[in-house]
Design a protein around this motif. Structure first.
Motif, PDB file in Angstrom:
ATOM      1  N   SER A 101       1.288  -1.148  -0.106  1.00  0.00           N
ATOM      2  CA  SER A 101       0.458   0.147  -0.070  1.00  0.00           C
ATOM      3  C   SER A 101       0.903   1.233   0.326  1.00  0.00           C
ATOM      4  CB  SER A 101      -0.652   0.118   1.461  1.00  0.00           C
ATOM      5  OG  SER A 101      -1.584   1.065   1.766  1.00  0.00           O
ATOM      6  N   PRO A 102       0.781   2.112  -0.955  1.00  0.00           N
ATOM      7  CA  PRO A 102       1.890   3.245  -0.772  1.00  0.00           C
ATOM      8  C   PRO A 102       0.998   4.600   0.538  1.00  0.00           C
ATOM      9  CG  PRO A 102      -0.320   3.560  -3.208  1.00  0.00           C
ATOM     10  CD  PRO A 102      -0.390   2.163  -2.164  1.00  0.00           C
ATOM     11  N   VAL A 103      -0.209   4.102   0.958  1.00  0.00           N
ATOM     12  CA  VAL A 103      -0.414   5.550   1.698  1.00  0.00           C
ATOM     13  C   VAL A 103      -1.468   5.140   2.607  1.00  0.00           C
ATOM     14  CG1 VAL A 103      -1.448   6.757  -0.278  1.00  0.00           C
ATOM     15  CG2 VAL A 103      -2.807   4.933   0.652  1.00  0.00           C
ATOM     16  N   ASP A 104      -1.615   5.559   3.823  1.00  0.00           N
ATOM     17  CA  ASP A 104      -2.366   5.410   5.010  1.00  0.00           C
ATOM     18  C   ASP A 104      -3.815   5.037   4.133  1.00  0.00           C
ATOM     19  OD1 ASP A 104      -0.392   4.555   5.658  1.00  0.00           O
ATOM     20  OD2 ASP A 104      -0.320   6.576   8.014  1.00  0.00           O
ATOM     21  N   GLY A 105      -4.378   3.872   4.721  1.00  0.00           N
ATOM     22  CA  GLY A 105      -5.993   4.746   4.474  1.00  0.00           C
ATOM     23  C   GLY A 105      -6.695   2.928   4.269  1.00  0.00           C
ATOM     24  N   THR A 106      -8.288   2.981   3.391  1.00  0.00           N
ATOM     25  CA  THR A 106      -8.963   1.953   3.892  1.00  0.00           C
ATOM     26  C   THR A 106      -8.950   1.619   1.332  1.00  0.00           C
ATOM     27  OG1 THR A 106     -10.296   3.218   5.274  1.00  0.00           O
ATOM     28  CG2 THR A 106     -11.754   1.490   4.363  1.00  0.00           C
ATOM     29  N   ILE A 107      -8.969   0.324   1.663  1.00  0.00           N
ATOM     30  CA  ILE A 107      -9.825  -0.610   0.664  1.00  0.00           C
ATOM     31  C   ILE A 107     -10.974  -0.599   0.082  1.00  0.00           C
ATOM     32  CG2 ILE A 107      -9.260  -2.729  -0.520  1.00  0.00           C
ATOM     33  CD1 ILE A 107      -6.631  -2.037   0.353  1.00  0.00           C
ATOM     34  N   VAL A 108     -11.137  -0.117  -0.778  1.00  0.00           N
ATOM     35  CA  VAL A 108     -12.652   0.870  -1.596  1.00  0.00           C
ATOM     36  C   VAL A 108     -13.186  -0.358  -2.828  1.00  0.00           C
ATOM     37  CG1 VAL A 108     -14.016   2.185  -2.761  1.00  0.00           C
ATOM     38  CG2 VAL A 108     -12.425   3.180  -0.927  1.00  0.00           C
ATOM     39  N   SER A 109     -12.955  -0.900  -2.991  1.00  0.00           N
ATOM     40  CA  SER A 109     -12.362  -2.084  -4.007  1.00  0.00           C
ATOM     41  C   SER A 109     -11.250  -2.717  -4.511  1.00  0.00           C
ATOM     42  CB  SER A 109     -12.667  -1.647  -5.164  1.00  0.00           C
ATOM     43  OG  SER A 109     -11.806  -1.160  -5.884  1.00  0.00           O
ATOM     44  N   ARG A 110     -11.760  -4.466  -4.776  1.00  0.00           N
ATOM     45  CA  ARG A 110     -10.509  -5.358  -4.439  1.00  0.00           C
ATOM     46  C   ARG A 110     -10.617  -5.697  -5.929  1.00  0.00           C
ATOM     47  NH1 ARG A 110     -10.227 -10.883  -3.773  1.00  0.00           N
ATOM     48  NH2 ARG A 110     -12.225 -10.825  -2.625  1.00  0.00           N
ATOM     49  N   ASN A 111     -10.158  -6.040  -6.740  1.00  0.00           N
ATOM     50  CA  ASN A 111     -10.493  -6.491  -8.120  1.00  0.00           C
ATOM     51  C   ASN A 111     -10.196  -7.557  -9.160  1.00  0.00           C
ATOM     52  OD1 ASN A 111     -11.695  -3.844  -9.019  1.00  0.00           O
ATOM     53  ND2 ASN A 111      -9.665  -2.652  -9.417  1.00  0.00           N
ATOM     54  N   VAL A 112      -8.920  -8.730  -7.689  1.00  0.00           N
ATOM     55  CA  VAL A 112      -8.303  -9.598  -8.150  1.00  0.00           C
ATOM     56  C   VAL A 112      -8.777 -10.744  -7.631  1.00  0.00           C
ATOM     57  CG1 VAL A 112      -6.488  -8.019  -9.304  1.00  0.00           C
ATOM     58  CG2 VAL A 112      -6.163  -8.398  -7.019  1.00  0.00           C
ATOM     59  N   ASP A 113      -8.753 -11.747  -7.773  1.00  0.00           N
ATOM     60  CA  ASP A 113      -8.570 -12.772  -6.113  1.00  0.00           C
ATOM     61  C   ASP A 113      -6.606 -13.642  -7.266  1.00  0.00           C
ATOM     62  OD1 ASP A 113     -11.320 -13.013  -5.767  1.00  0.00           O
ATOM     63  OD2 ASP A 113     -11.775 -13.135  -7.345  1.00  0.00           O
ATOM     64  N   VAL A 114      -7.444 -14.739  -6.338  1.00  0.00           N
ATOM     65  CA  VAL A 114      -6.206 -15.441  -5.941  1.00  0.00           C
ATOM     66  C   VAL A 114      -6.054 -16.625  -7.076  1.00  0.00           C
ATOM     67  CG1 VAL A 114      -4.908 -17.174  -4.419  1.00  0.00           C
ATOM     68  CG2 VAL A 114      -5.755 -15.429  -3.309  1.00  0.00           C
ATOM     69  N   GLY A 115      -5.329 -16.791  -8.018  1.00  0.00           N
ATOM     70  CA  GLY A 115      -4.636 -17.178  -8.707  1.00  0.00           C
ATOM     71  C   GLY A 115      -5.130 -17.035 -10.105  1.00  0.00           C
ATOM     72  N   GLN A 116      -5.165 -15.771  -9.766  1.00  0.00           N
ATOM     73  CA  GLN A 116      -5.689 -14.555 -11.400  1.00  0.00           C
ATOM     74  C   GLN A 116      -4.213 -14.407 -11.633  1.00  0.00           C
ATOM     75  OE1 GLN A 116      -8.456 -11.721 -10.825  1.00  0.00           O
ATOM     76  NE2 GLN A 116      -8.192 -10.741 -12.686  1.00  0.00           N
ATOM     77  N   THR A 117      -4.026 -14.237 -13.330  1.00  0.00           N
ATOM     78  CA  THR A 117      -3.346 -13.969 -13.697  1.00  0.00           C
ATOM     79  C   THR A 117      -2.860 -12.366 -14.633  1.00  0.00           C
ATOM     80  OG1 THR A 117      -2.111 -16.374 -14.553  1.00  0.00           O
ATOM     81  CG2 THR A 117      -1.385 -13.972 -15.970  1.00  0.00           C
ATOM     82  N   VAL A 118      -2.821 -11.720 -13.988  1.00  0.00           N
ATOM     83  CA  VAL A 118      -2.364 -10.193 -14.147  1.00  0.00           C
ATOM     84  C   VAL A 118      -1.571 -10.185 -15.538  1.00  0.00           C
ATOM     85  CG1 VAL A 118      -3.118  -9.052 -11.772  1.00  0.00           C
ATOM     86  CG2 VAL A 118      -0.760  -9.381 -11.708  1.00  0.00           C
ATOM     87  N   ALA A 119      -1.189  -9.203 -16.443  1.00  0.00           N
ATOM     88  CA  ALA A 119      -0.417  -8.768 -17.061  1.00  0.00           C
ATOM     89  C   ALA A 119       0.214  -7.574 -16.835  1.00  0.00           C
ATOM     90  CB  ALA A 119      -0.750  -9.507 -18.540  1.00  0.00           C
ATOM     91  N   ALA A 120       1.729  -6.860 -17.629  1.00  0.00           N
ATOM     92  CA  ALA A 120       1.289  -5.685 -17.246  1.00  0.00           C
ATOM     93  C   ALA A 120       2.285  -5.082 -18.481  1.00  0.00           C
ATOM     94  CB  ALA A 120       2.122  -5.568 -16.407  1.00  0.00           C
ATOM     95  N   SER A 121       1.992  -6.205 -19.636  1.00  0.00           N
ATOM     96  CA  SER A 121       2.727  -5.530 -20.449  1.00  0.00           C
ATOM     97  C   SER A 121       2.305  -4.275 -21.583  1.00  0.00           C
ATOM     98  CB  SER A 121       2.440  -6.838 -21.685  1.00  0.00           C
ATOM     99  OG  SER A 121       2.817  -7.839 -21.108  1.00  0.00           O
ATOM    100  N   PHE A 122       1.222  -4.282 -21.388  1.00  0.00           N
ATOM    101  CA  PHE A 122       1.071  -2.620 -21.793  1.00  0.00           C
ATOM    102  C   PHE A 122       0.293  -1.735 -21.073  1.00  0.00           C
ATOM    103  CE2 PHE A 122       0.128  -6.450 -24.843  1.00  0.00           C
ATOM    104  CZ  PHE A 122       1.215  -6.204 -25.919  1.00  0.00           C
TER     105      PHE A 122
END
Length: 394
Positions: A191-212
């Motif tokens: 986490s880059p800041v102190d705060g509260t998680i408003v939304s979570r968009n991933v689950d365990v086992g999900q593949t994320v791609a940061a290519s583009f």
């Protein structure tokens, strides 16, 4: 005789009924006649007038951070969920680090190989230097040919250059190692800041791609005790808005509560939707009880002016005009005016007005006193309206 008595009695009863009906008709007609000539009035009174600009907006956190990932991989672990409180630097998710760990080990091996190559190049350099020095000594005594000296000098320069190449390879290997170690650190999403998680968009086992494009994994609101409302104010009203003006608003979740805030920013960028121009006015709001949540719709009233103890008149009085004046087109005077009853007839009084709250308007100038009755509506029925009467009685 008995029959004559009953006939006489019946005639008297009929006459009595007719008299009562006539009296009732007279009073009814008189009442309706008075009603047709009457007016509905309200009193001018002193009080408070608050002029507002209304708008709608959306409640948002003041600072919202979208947390993504700079490396691709499979989500191995998630340590937070919706509404979780997090601290700056806290690990909130983990990408499978196996690939990045292997890259780090490979980069370390390449660095070791580059360092060994440097040692080999330095040894060859020393040998080439000794050979060159020996040939120079022999050549100075005419014990060797000039070509041998030239060859040894060339080998010396080549060995010297090879040392520089080996040093550059070490620098390259070190940079590759730092990159691999950085990617390994990025496998831990923090986490880059102190705060509260408003939304979570991933689950365990999900593949994320940061290519583009960096995917958004979490949405963190920095401080939900401080909120802001982004309102859309019409261009006709934006000139009345100033930074620091008080604001009152309600939300559908708590219709009985009036929240308060202040205008903090007026953004100059226009918002055009179907040729309707509005401007974003930002309202800062304290939310100590956390009742306000991101995304709520707020019905906002920005207080642009407020006066107390002023003489105020109903807005309906400013719109009223006697019907006979409209027909005769006798109203030649311009400006605002109200009508009072004087001598049983309506009389026009010219006035100058100030601010308005939509129901009442401030009276700045005009011959109207506190408590004076002002006409707001005519009770007379149009002449072409058919009067409904009851059945005739005979």
């Amino acid at each position: 005789m008995r029959e004559g008595f009953f006939v006489k009695k019946s005639a008297i009863s009929i006459i009595g009924i007719l008299i009562i009906a006539a009296i009732a008709a007279i009073f009814l007609f008189k009442g309706e006649s008075n009603k047709e000539k009457g007016f509905k009035t309200e009193k001018a009174a002193r009080g408070e007038i608050v002029s507002t600009v209304t708008a709608t907006g959306t409640v948002n956190a003041v600072t919202t951070v979208l947390v993504g990932t700079q490396v691709s991989g499979t989500i191995k672990s998630i340590y937070v969920d919706f509404n979780s409180s997090v601290k700056k630097g806290q690990i909130i998710a983990q990408i499978d680090p196996a690939t990045f760990e292997a890259q780090v080990e490979q980069a370390k091996a390449n660095l070791l190989s580059a360092r060994a190559s440097l040692e080999k190049a330095e040894a060859a350099f020393l040998d080439a230097k000794r050979t060159m020095d020996r040939n120079r000594e022999l050549f100075s005594r005419n014990l060797s040919a000039k070509s041998e000296l030239d060859t040894s000098e060339t080998n010396y320069e080549s060995a010297k250059a090879q040392v520089s190449v080996a040093k550059a390879q070490i620098a390259q290997a070190e940079a590759s190692l730092r990159l691999s170690e950085t990617n390994l650190r990025y496998a831990k999403i923090v986490s880059p800041v102190d705060g509260t998680i408003v939304s979570r968009n991933v689950d365990v086992g999900q593949t994320v791609a940061a290519s583009f494009q960096t995917p958004t994994l979490f949405n963190i609101a920095q401080d939900l005790t401080k909120m802001q409302i982004d309102t859309n104010v019409a261009e006709a009203d934006i000139g009345k808005i100033e930074v620091g003006q008080p604001v009152e608003f309600t939300v559908d979740a708590y219709p009985e509560i009036t929240f308060k805030g202040r205008v903090s920013e007026i953004r100059n960028a226009p918002i055009v939707v179907q040729n309707v121009v509005t401007y974003d006015v930002v309202v800062k709001v304290d939310n100590p009880e956390l009742k306000l949540k991101p995304g709520m719709t707020a019905n906002v009233s920005i207080i642009v002016s407020e006066k107390k103890g002023v003489l105020k008149i109903p807005n309906a009085a400013l719109r009223f005009m006697p019907s006979e004046m409209r027909k005769k087109d006798a109203m030649k005077e311009k400006g605002s005016a109200v009508w009072i009853i004087e001598g049983g007839k309506p009389k026009r009084v010219k006035v100058s007005t100030g601010i308005s709250d939509g129901s009442f308007t401030e009276l700045v100038l005009g011959d109207i006193r506190d408590g004076q009755e002002i006409i707001v509506e005519s009770l007379a029925k149009p002449k072409n309206q058919t009067r409904q009467t009851g059945p005739r009685m005979f």
